[in-house]
Each structure stands twice: as C-alpha cells, then as structure tokens.
Design a protein around this motif. Sequence first.
Motif, PDB file in Angstrom:
ATOM      1  N   ASN A 130      -1.522  -5.624  13.454  1.00 50.82           N
ATOM      2  CA  ASN A 130      -1.450  -7.088  13.426  1.00 50.82           C
ATOM      3  C   ASN A 130      -1.270  -7.642  14.833  1.00 50.82           C
ATOM      4  N   ARG A 131      -0.383  -7.019  15.590  1.00 49.37           N
ATOM      5  CA  ARG A 131      -0.099  -7.484  16.951  1.00 49.37           C
ATOM      6  C   ARG A 131      -1.369  -7.451  17.808  1.00 49.37           C
ATOM      7  N   GLU A 132      -2.115  -6.367  17.698  1.00 51.27           N
ATOM      8  CA  GLU A 132      -3.359  -6.240  18.475  1.00 51.27           C
ATOM      9  C   GLU A 132      -4.374  -7.322  18.097  1.00 51.27           C
ATOM     10  N   VAL A 133      -4.545  -7.493  16.792  1.00 52.94           N
ATOM     11  CA  VAL A 133      -5.516  -8.487  16.306  1.00 52.94           C
ATOM     12  C   VAL A 133      -5.098  -9.888  16.750  1.00 52.94           C
ATOM     13  N   LEU A 134      -3.813 -10.206  16.607  1.00 52.48           N
ATOM     14  CA  LEU A 134      -3.321 -11.541  16.963  1.00 52.48           C
ATOM     15  C   LEU A 134      -3.448 -11.797  18.464  1.00 52.48           C
ATOM     16  N   LYS A 135      -3.200 -10.765  19.236  1.00 59.54           N
ATOM     17  CA  LYS A 135      -3.318 -10.872  20.699  1.00 59.54           C
ATOM     18  C   LYS A 135      -4.777 -11.155  21.076  1.00 59.54           C
TER      19      LYS A 135
ATOM     20  N   SER B 299       0.851  -1.188   0.000  1.00 53.72           N
ATOM     21  CA  SER B 299       0.000   0.000   0.000  1.00 53.72           C
ATOM     22  C   SER B 299       0.887   1.238   0.000  1.00 53.72           C
ATOM     23  N   VAL B 300       0.645   2.101  -0.931  1.00 51.85           N
ATOM     24  CA  VAL B 300       1.493   3.294  -1.084  1.00 51.85           C
ATOM     25  C   VAL B 300       1.426   4.181   0.158  1.00 51.85           C
ATOM     26  N   TYR B 301       0.277   4.200   0.801  1.00 52.59           N
ATOM     27  CA  TYR B 301       0.091   5.121   1.927  1.00 52.59           C
ATOM     28  C   TYR B 301       0.401   4.479   3.275  1.00 52.59           C
ATOM     29  N   ALA B 302       0.652   3.165   3.278  1.00 58.00           N
ATOM     30  CA  ALA B 302       0.751   2.467   4.561  1.00 58.00           C
ATOM     31  C   ALA B 302       2.034   2.817   5.305  1.00 58.00           C
ATOM     32  N   ASN B 303       1.899   2.964   6.616  1.00 61.68           N
ATOM     33  CA  ASN B 303       3.058   3.049   7.493  1.00 61.68           C
ATOM     34  C   ASN B 303       3.232   1.650   8.075  1.00 61.68           C
ATOM     35  N   ASN B 304       4.337   0.973   7.704  1.00 63.92           N
ATOM     36  CA  ASN B 304       4.453  -0.447   8.071  1.00 63.92           C
ATOM     37  C   ASN B 304       4.420  -0.673   9.577  1.00 63.92           C
ATOM     38  N   ASP B 305       5.050   0.215  10.355  1.00 67.99           N
ATOM     39  CA  ASP B 305       5.085   0.011  11.803  1.00 67.99           C
ATOM     40  C   ASP B 305       3.675   0.097  12.409  1.00 67.99           C
ATOM     41  N   LEU B 306       2.879   1.018  11.877  1.00 66.81           N
ATOM     42  CA  LEU B 306       1.490   1.111  12.348  1.00 66.81           C
ATOM     43  C   LEU B 306       0.706  -0.155  12.001  1.00 66.81           C
ATOM     44  N   GLU B 307       0.894  -0.626  10.759  1.00 65.64           N
ATOM     45  CA  GLU B 307       0.203  -1.849  10.320  1.00 65.64           C
ATOM     46  C   GLU B 307       0.655  -3.048  11.159  1.00 65.64           C
ATOM     47  N   ALA B 308       1.929  -3.105  11.474  1.00 61.81           N
ATOM     48  CA  ALA B 308       2.460  -4.212  12.283  1.00 61.81           C
ATOM     49  C   ALA B 308       1.845  -4.189  13.680  1.00 61.81           C
ATOM     50  N   ASN B 309       1.707  -2.981  14.229  1.00 54.89           N
ATOM     51  CA  ASN B 309       1.075  -2.866  15.546  1.00 54.89           C
ATOM     52  C   ASN B 309      -0.385  -3.322  15.510  1.00 54.89           C
TER      53      ASN B 309
END
Lengths: 225, 225
Positions: free
Chosen positions: A24-29, A12-22
């Motif tokens: 993922n972490r929330e959803v997985l938790k 995604s051109v607009y995505a901030n990877n660190d935000l997206e990773a966080n």
Amino acid sequence: MDNVRIIEVKKSVYANNDLEANKNREVLKAQNTYLMNLMSSPGSGKTTMLVSTINRLKEKLKIGIIEADIDSDVDALTIHQTGVKVNQLHNGGSCHLDAGMVMSGLNDLHAEALDFVVVENIGNLICPAGYDLGQNLKVMILSVPEGDDKPLKYPKMFQSTDVLLISKIDTVSVFNFDFEALERRVKKLNPTMKIFKLSALTGEGMEAWTDYLLESVKKWRESNG
Amino acid sequence: MDNVRIIEVKKSVYANNDLEANKNREVLKAQNTYLMNLMSSPGSGKTTMLVSTINRLKEKLKIGIIEADIDSDVDALTIHQTGVKVNQLHNGGSCHLDAGMVMSGLNDLHAEALDFVVVENIGNLICPAGYDLGQNLKVMILSVPEGDDKPLKYPKMFQSTDVLLISKIDTVSVFNFDFEALERRVKKLNPTMKIFKLSALTGEGMEAWTDYLLESVKKWRESNG
C-alpha cells in the motif's frame, strides 16, 4: 444513494499484513496520495469530526473517504453529503481492517486521482492498534465522555498512534474529565504524540487541527513528488 | 491495595470455548452462583453503573466482581471501595474474555461462597459478542453520548444480549439522542431484549434495573436448588 458503494471485504487467510501494508505504501507513494488511518471507540464522534475536517479542507485537497463498519452504511451516507468521494467497507464482522481490505477501498475510490484519503477504521480501541494499513498518519480520537483513564486501559492504541484528538470538549462541564491527567498518561506512553482538543460541534480547536493536517499532507506530497 | 489481585490469563490454544462455557455453567449451577456478563464500549460507564448496582444489592446478595482489562487495575480499585470481593484479569491484549479466563477469575474469588458474580468484560462492542462465558445473563450498556445508531453498526452485540442498559441519561440534553429510534432499531434485531434507561449519577432508573436483577438472581437460585 447510488454514489455510496458497499464493498464486502474479507481477511485473506494467506496474507502477511506487514507485506500488504508495504505494498500500500509503495502504491500510495507512486500516486502521491496521503493516507490517514482514523481510529477510536464506538460513538466517539469519528464521523462528525471527519465531516467538519472535510468541509475545512475540501477546497484545498482532493479528498476520498473509506468508511468501515461491520454493518450499515449510515456513516458513508453522512460523508457523501459533503460532496467528497466515499465508499463503505463491510469486513465480515472482524474488529479491525487489514491492509488488503484498505487496498480494495483505495482501488474502488480511484485513489490515484486523490491527494488525501482517510480510512475510518472499525470502532474499537484494541484490534486496530496492531494493524499497519500503510498509512502516513495514525490518528485516534478520545471523546470527553469516555473519560481520562483510557490510556491506562488501552496503552497499545495510545503508544502506536501519532495524533490524539480529544473530541466533544464542549461537553466537559457535564463530565468529570481531567485534561492534565490525560496528557500526563499519554506522554508517559508516547512522549511525541501530538494532542489537539476540539469540538466539531462548536468548531473550537478545529482550525489548529486542520492546519496541522494540511501542512502534513502538503509537506509529504512535496517531498515525495 | 492487597485485596485486589491481578491474574494474568491467556487464551488456551487447545480450548473449545463452548465446551469451557458449558463447564462453567455446570460448576456455577452446582455452587448456586448466578453469573452476569457485562459488556459495552470503552467509556460507557460500566464501572460506575456497577458500583451503583452493587451498593443497592450488597446487603441482599453475596457479590463478587471479576474486572477485565488489557492493562491497569483502576476499575478493580474502584469496585474494591464498595467492600465486595473483586479481582482483576489481564488477558494479554485480547479484545474479549473466554470461558477459561472467567473460570480462573471465579476460582480466585472462591465463587462457591457467593450468590452473584459479575464479569466486567473488555471494553468492546465486537469481540465479546461471540464468546459464551457460561453466564446466566448477558447485559450490555449503551451510553447516551455514543449515539442511537449503534444497533445499526454492531448488530451482533445487540442480537446476542438479554438486557440493554441505556446509561448516562442525565446527559441527554447535551446530545442528540433519539430513544424511540434506538428502541425501534433494537427491537428489530432482538424483539425480547429488555431495556432500562438509567443514570448511575442521579440514580434515575436504577431501582427498576436492580429490582429486575435481584428478582432474576433469586428466581434462578430458587429454581436451581
């Protein structure tokens, strides 16, 4: 092979990877699903090691696998034979996965029903080192034929990873590989890195590795849940 | 090791790589210097193959080598022992070289006094495939331990390269590697790709490869001027 879905994912051109990773972490938790990010060079034996790991853990954990490649679905078809859930990401030619791509894979797998998911990253010792996927554990493989000098050349990968699996140790008689030199180089970059030596072919070292992995997954799920 | 210079190179934000590659081509043509771009995965044996190639050609051609890595100078030091000119590029962590970086390396080597220069690219089967360096010949190595399925996974690299060296063929008894399947996959992607099987360790296949290379360099230099 109707059970292996290929998912075309794009950065995604607009995505901030660190935000997206966080995210993922929330959803997985919230789902209590443990995520492992598996990285290595092309041809180091990621899929073979993964098949051996799955076969030792699949009665104990509900497992799903996200395969990633620029093209083909050969690895997903191999994993499919173990009976666990698997899909195949094609990432449009990029040299790594990002967190958004992994979320697409997790959604497709219905990871909320799984205990443990592995993302087999693109075969590469450079690009994947810089991308947080929201994983619980970063694991890299270095195979004996690749040589003991790799920490000198790809320091960032060795610095940013939790576990090193030295694979294909059954071939050590054919290659000039110095385990002590390798460990010295690794510890200089990453003093807390956990190292396992193993051969998926002969099974040597697999039990120590899968015991460690099972323990890590269980501990996190208990503390989380 | 005062003869191995390390050059820190950075991607130019404003550079158009194709324009830079064309500039390299013009400069190299004017100097009558043949440039080979050598690519592969980490640990496929690029440097070992290169040492063996240099030792077979260094009495016939004035050779220079540009080594590239994210970190360390181990490969440049190995090459230095052959007696040919060598320098080491550090590219700031990028997964490929660009044409401007290679020009820095050529200038540092004083390539105008050389017949033949090899750039050993960053160990990677993805990123280098997309970057023209202004070379006369693109060569890739696939080592037997990496497996015969790699054309399926990294098609662009196999499509965009002139020569495939299948290396470490002395280890074929240890690995399950199907040469015919590999060649079929390669020819589907790149019907004119030239393939050599070799072992830098035993010397098998090295003569056919270095004969071909010497002939290619000579032919171009003669036609050029």
